[in-house]
Design an enzyme around this catalytic site. Sequence first.
Site, PDB file in Angstrom:
ATOM      1  N   SER A  42     -38.675  54.584 -75.352  1.00 59.52           N
ATOM      2  CA  SER A  42     -37.408  54.841 -76.033  1.00 59.52           C
ATOM      3  C   SER A  42     -37.650  54.935 -77.525  1.00 59.52           C
ATOM      4  CB  SER A  42     -36.424  53.702 -75.726  1.00 59.52           C
ATOM      5  OG  SER A  42     -35.363  53.688 -76.658  1.00 59.52           O
ATOM      6  N   HIS A  93     -25.393  50.007 -47.050  1.00 62.49           N
ATOM      7  CA  HIS A  93     -24.289  49.919 -48.023  1.00 62.49           C
ATOM      8  C   HIS A  93     -24.745  49.274 -49.340  1.00 62.49           C
ATOM      9  CE1 HIS A  93     -21.573  50.857 -44.660  1.00 62.49           C
ATOM     10  NE2 HIS A  93     -22.233  49.937 -43.980  1.00 62.49           N
TER      11      HIS A  93
END
Length: 465
Positions: A298, A176
């Site tokens: 970037s 989870h």
Amino acid sequence: LWRGARLSSPLFLINIHETMAQKLWEKNVQVDHEVDLFTVGKDREMDLYLAPYDVLGSMAHITMLESIGLLTKEELQLLLKELRAIHSVAEKGEFVIEEGIEDVHSQVELMLTRQLGDMGKKIHSGRSRNDQVLLDLKLFTRAKIQQIVKSAEKLFQVLLEQSDRYKHVLMPGYTHLQIAMPSSFGLWFGAYAESLVDDLRLMEAAYRICNRNPLGSAAGYGSSFPLNRQMTTDLLGFDSLDYNVVYAQMGRGKMERTVAFAMAGIAATLSKLAFDACLFNSQNFGFIKLPDQFTTGSSIMPHKKNPDVFELTRAKCNKIQGLPTQITLICNNLPSGYFRDLQIIKEVFLPAFDELNDCLTMVTHMMREIKVNEHILDDDKYALVFSVEEVNKRVLNGVPFRDAYKQVGLEIEAGQFVPQKQVNHTHEGSIGNLSNDKIAALMKEIMNTFQFEKVNQAEKELIHG
């Protein structure tokens, strides 16, 4: 163009052969140009994938035709010589389907008639374009399966090597997306290696379905010629025939869908691995570090090192997982017999092999060079992953499991839990007993079942005589 040319001149003969080759099925009525463009679609582009296999199939077919008296020995030798030359061109990536020529079959026949005249037209005896393209697709697919399998095996070897190299390095396991129990990089790398074993087991089953000979089924109802289908099966290295001629045609689409399911299995493994790698590479995890040369930057943020290779792998492999559904939807409601719908399958099926193989190649490079954080569990935020170890320790000392579970749970709630950061897992497939030797043995067994050597030898003998 023909004005002034004698009926017997080379110029006239070349042009009449070209006209006949453009549409193998066309008679006195010429198809509307827009209809022609629509029905041909991307077939000429897609058929470039099939060119060497179309030639290979023709070599086997004419060898069989000579054995039943439809070609002379001299004709066979001349045709084989020209087909081998065309095959060499196709293997170099130089094969071209000329403007106005409908498909690869027409182009090959045109090239033969240019060199050999009417003799070139004889290669179609006992065949339909239906079983011809079926054959081409099967020869192409089994060659591409071999490429995919070998690339997957290389990735498997790298993953198993990394599993052994980092078998003592612990990391948190998750359920989870919550920290759960201790895991290890030995388990993480090894899990994906074993996943590929099952993926290739499924691919081997798909390969068996692919590696059956449809040639001789013609348009799906056989031929009145005394064809020797077993001979072409042997010449091309197939395991067996698609015996029933109607079923041979029904296999169009079914074979592609079956192989696509196997490809989707490999793609699912790569996609999951790519997601893990993107997650573990992020600063919030910091479990692994990708080599700088495998990341991109970037345009605005100078610190960025983006895992673009894994992101693209994830997207490409998710797309491949949709391939079986696309093929199913194209051919799902078709009755027996040939329909032009099946042509569209080539557009989604043929390019998918190179895309999957590129993903396998890139992930292999990445996994080989990846750097592992060997001190993840030194951070106290992962302390609770050792809670189960403490419960099990108390059970081994005689405390009933439910009591031990409650004791440790209360200590955690009170902030009094002190982890012992050692693990002692000994059963098969656990942190201390990875069973990588057993996984490697499974892979070796599966690789041996493909028997690619038989196919490769048969093709080699056809090509080189």
